[in-house]
Design a protein around this motif. Structure first.
Motif, short mmCIF file in Angstrom:
data_model
loop_
_atom_site.label_atom_id
_atom_site.label_comp_id
_atom_site.label_asym_id
_atom_site.label_seq_id
_atom_site.Cartn_x
_atom_site.Cartn_y
_atom_site.Cartn_z
N ALA A 75 0.87 -1.18 0.00
CA ALA A 75 0.00 0.00 0.00
C ALA A 75 0.90 1.23 0.00
CB ALA A 75 -0.92 -0.01 1.22
N PRO A 76 0.41 2.34 -0.42
CA PRO A 76 -0.91 2.59 -0.98
C PRO A 76 -1.02 2.06 -2.40
CG PRO A 76 0.39 4.59 -1.14
CD PRO A 76 1.23 3.58 -0.39
N VAL A 77 -2.25 1.82 -2.81
CA VAL A 77 -2.54 1.41 -4.18
C VAL A 77 -2.62 2.67 -5.02
CG1 VAL A 77 -4.21 0.29 -5.71
CG2 VAL A 77 -3.78 -0.63 -3.41
N VAL A 78 -1.80 2.75 -6.07
CA VAL A 78 -1.81 3.91 -6.96
C VAL A 78 -2.81 3.68 -8.09
CG1 VAL A 78 -0.40 5.30 -8.53
CG2 VAL A 78 0.58 4.47 -6.38
N ALA A 79 -2.81 2.48 -8.66
CA ALA A 79 -3.72 2.16 -9.76
C ALA A 79 -3.93 0.65 -9.82
CB ALA A 79 -3.16 2.66 -11.08
N ILE A 80 -5.15 0.26 -10.17
CA ILE A 80 -5.46 -1.14 -10.47
C ILE A 80 -5.69 -1.19 -11.98
CG2 ILE A 80 -7.13 -3.01 -10.18
CD1 ILE A 80 -5.59 -2.57 -7.64
N HIS A 81 -4.85 -1.94 -12.69
CA HIS A 81 -4.98 -2.05 -14.15
C HIS A 81 -5.96 -3.16 -14.54
CE1 HIS A 81 -1.74 0.79 -14.42
NE2 HIS A 81 -0.95 -0.01 -13.73
N SER A 82 -5.91 -4.26 -13.79
CA SER A 82 -6.86 -5.34 -14.06
C SER A 82 -6.90 -6.30 -12.88
CB SER A 82 -6.48 -6.11 -15.34
OG SER A 82 -5.24 -6.79 -15.17
N VAL A 83 -8.06 -6.96 -12.75
CA VAL A 83 -8.23 -8.02 -11.77
C VAL A 83 -8.84 -9.19 -12.52
CG1 VAL A 83 -9.39 -8.75 -9.64
CG2 VAL A 83 -8.58 -6.39 -9.86
N ARG A 84 -8.17 -10.32 -12.44
CA ARG A 84 -8.66 -11.54 -13.11
C ARG A 84 -8.86 -12.62 -12.05
NH1 ARG A 84 -7.99 -11.88 -18.61
NH2 ARG A 84 -7.39 -14.07 -18.53
N ARG A 96 -9.67 0.21 -1.53
CA ARG A 96 -9.33 1.15 -0.45
C ARG A 96 -7.84 1.36 -0.58
NH1 ARG A 96 -12.24 0.88 4.95
NH2 ARG A 96 -11.72 3.07 4.75
N ARG A 97 -7.49 2.47 -1.22
CA ARG A 97 -6.11 2.73 -1.65
C ARG A 97 -5.10 2.73 -0.50
NH1 ARG A 97 -6.09 3.65 -6.89
NH2 ARG A 97 -7.99 4.30 -7.90
N GLN A 98 -5.37 3.44 0.58
CA GLN A 98 -4.39 3.53 1.66
C GLN A 98 -4.22 2.21 2.41
OE1 GLN A 98 -2.24 6.06 2.14
NE2 GLN A 98 -3.17 6.82 0.27
N ALA A 99 -5.28 1.43 2.50
CA ALA A 99 -5.23 0.16 3.24
C ALA A 99 -4.78 -1.00 2.36
CB ALA A 99 -6.59 -0.15 3.84
N LEU A 101 -6.75 -2.70 0.13
CA LEU A 101 -7.82 -3.70 0.16
C LEU A 101 -8.65 -3.65 -1.12
CD1 LEU A 101 -9.12 -3.07 3.79
CD2 LEU A 101 -7.82 -5.06 3.00
N LEU A 102 -9.04 -4.82 -1.62
CA LEU A 102 -9.96 -4.92 -2.74
C LEU A 102 -11.29 -5.45 -2.24
CD1 LEU A 102 -7.78 -6.59 -5.54
CD2 LEU A 102 -8.24 -4.17 -5.16
N LEU A 103 -12.38 -4.80 -2.68
CA LEU A 103 -13.73 -5.23 -2.33
C LEU A 103 -14.35 -5.90 -3.55
CD1 LEU A 103 -16.14 -5.24 -0.35
CD2 LEU A 103 -16.80 -3.03 -1.32
N HIS A 104 -14.76 -7.14 -3.37
CA HIS A 104 -15.38 -7.90 -4.47
C HIS A 104 -16.73 -7.26 -4.80
CE1 HIS A 104 -17.15 -11.15 -6.77
NE2 HIS A 104 -15.95 -11.73 -6.81
N PRO A 105 -17.02 -7.05 -6.10
CA PRO A 105 -18.27 -6.38 -6.47
C PRO A 105 -19.53 -7.23 -6.28
CG PRO A 105 -17.10 -7.07 -8.43
CD PRO A 105 -16.20 -7.36 -7.26
N GLY A 106 -19.36 -8.52 -6.16
CA GLY A 106 -20.56 -9.36 -6.12
C GLY A 106 -20.64 -10.27 -4.91
N GLY A 107 -19.98 -9.96 -3.84
CA GLY A 107 -20.08 -10.82 -2.66
C GLY A 107 -18.74 -11.09 -2.02
N CYS A 108 -18.14 -12.24 -2.34
CA CYS A 108 -16.86 -12.56 -1.70
C CYS A 108 -15.91 -13.21 -2.69
CB CYS A 108 -17.07 -13.46 -0.49
SG CYS A 108 -17.61 -15.12 -0.88
N TRP A 109 -14.64 -13.16 -2.33
CA TRP A 109 -13.58 -13.80 -3.12
C TRP A 109 -13.59 -15.27 -2.76
CZ3 TRP A 109 -11.46 -10.58 -6.55
CH2 TRP A 109 -11.51 -9.21 -6.29
N ASP A 110 -13.95 -16.13 -3.70
CA ASP A 110 -13.98 -17.57 -3.46
C ASP A 110 -12.59 -18.01 -3.01
OD1 ASP A 110 -14.27 -20.31 -3.47
OD2 ASP A 110 -14.73 -20.47 -5.60
#
Length: 187
Positions: A75-84, A96-99, A101-110
């Motif tokens: 951290a901090p996160v400057v940019a997210i180019h892609s998540v696969r 959450r750039r300073q922490a 953390l990535l928040l899943h858009p549809g629930g949880c990360w399997d």
């Protein structure tokens, strides 16, 4: 967590060699100065558990967490180019750039998923509190002679180990605490 390709960065030093050179009254390209600065920078990075300075075009592969949040390793996160996720691009991921953390858009990360994140992270420039703590530590490392284990003058004798001679200051402790990630495993 696995790194897929070598990221661009980080700079091997978390503080300018010229600043340390002024304090030590030696040239900025002094080999011992550079070694001390490299050691202090590596020690700081190890204690905060991330590179601190800017890293661009990094690819990190993580296992899913089974929760809505996924902790990135810097951290901090400057940019997210892609998540696969398992090879499929996932849209709508919030960060959450300073922490870091990535928040899943549809629930949880399997938790059986492989999550590949292509991203930029870190500080440019390095925060002043980090640079000051690293310079202070490098100055101490520079002045510590690892070959000396005992000094005798007349009837007085003092013995010490080089590793014990390079401790930490309150400034170092505060900078590490302010920039450290993954505090949950300290128990």
């Amino acid at each position: 967590m696995r790194q897929r390709r070598a990221p661009v960065g980080p700079d091997p030093f978390l503080a300018p060699a010229a600043d340390l050179a002024v304090m030590l009254a030696v040239p900025a390209d002094d080999v011992q100065l550079l070694a001390a600065l490299r050691a202090a920078s590596a020690r700081f990075r190890g204690q905060v558990r991330h590179p601190v300075s800017l890293v661009t075009d990094d690819t990190t592969v993580l296992d899913g967490s089974g929760r809505a949040l996924l902790q990135l390793p810097a951290a901090p996160v400057v940019a997210i180019h892609s998540v696969r996720v398992d090879g499929v691009t996932l849209e709508g991921v919030r960060v959450r750039r300073q922490a870091g953390l990535l928040l899943h858009p549809g629930g949880c990360w399997d938790e059986w998923s492989e999550v590949e994140v292509r991203w930029d992270h870190g500080h440019a420039p390095v925060p002043a509190d980090v640079a000051e703590a690293v310079i202070d530590q490098a100055r101490t490392i520079y002045r510590t002679d690892p070959a000396i284990q005992q000094i005798t003058t007349g009837t007085e004798s003092v013995s010490f180990a080089a590793t014990a001679a390079v401790g930490i200051t309150e400034q170092w402790r505060a900078a590490v605490e302010a920039h450290r990630l993954n505090r949950g495993d300290d128990a």
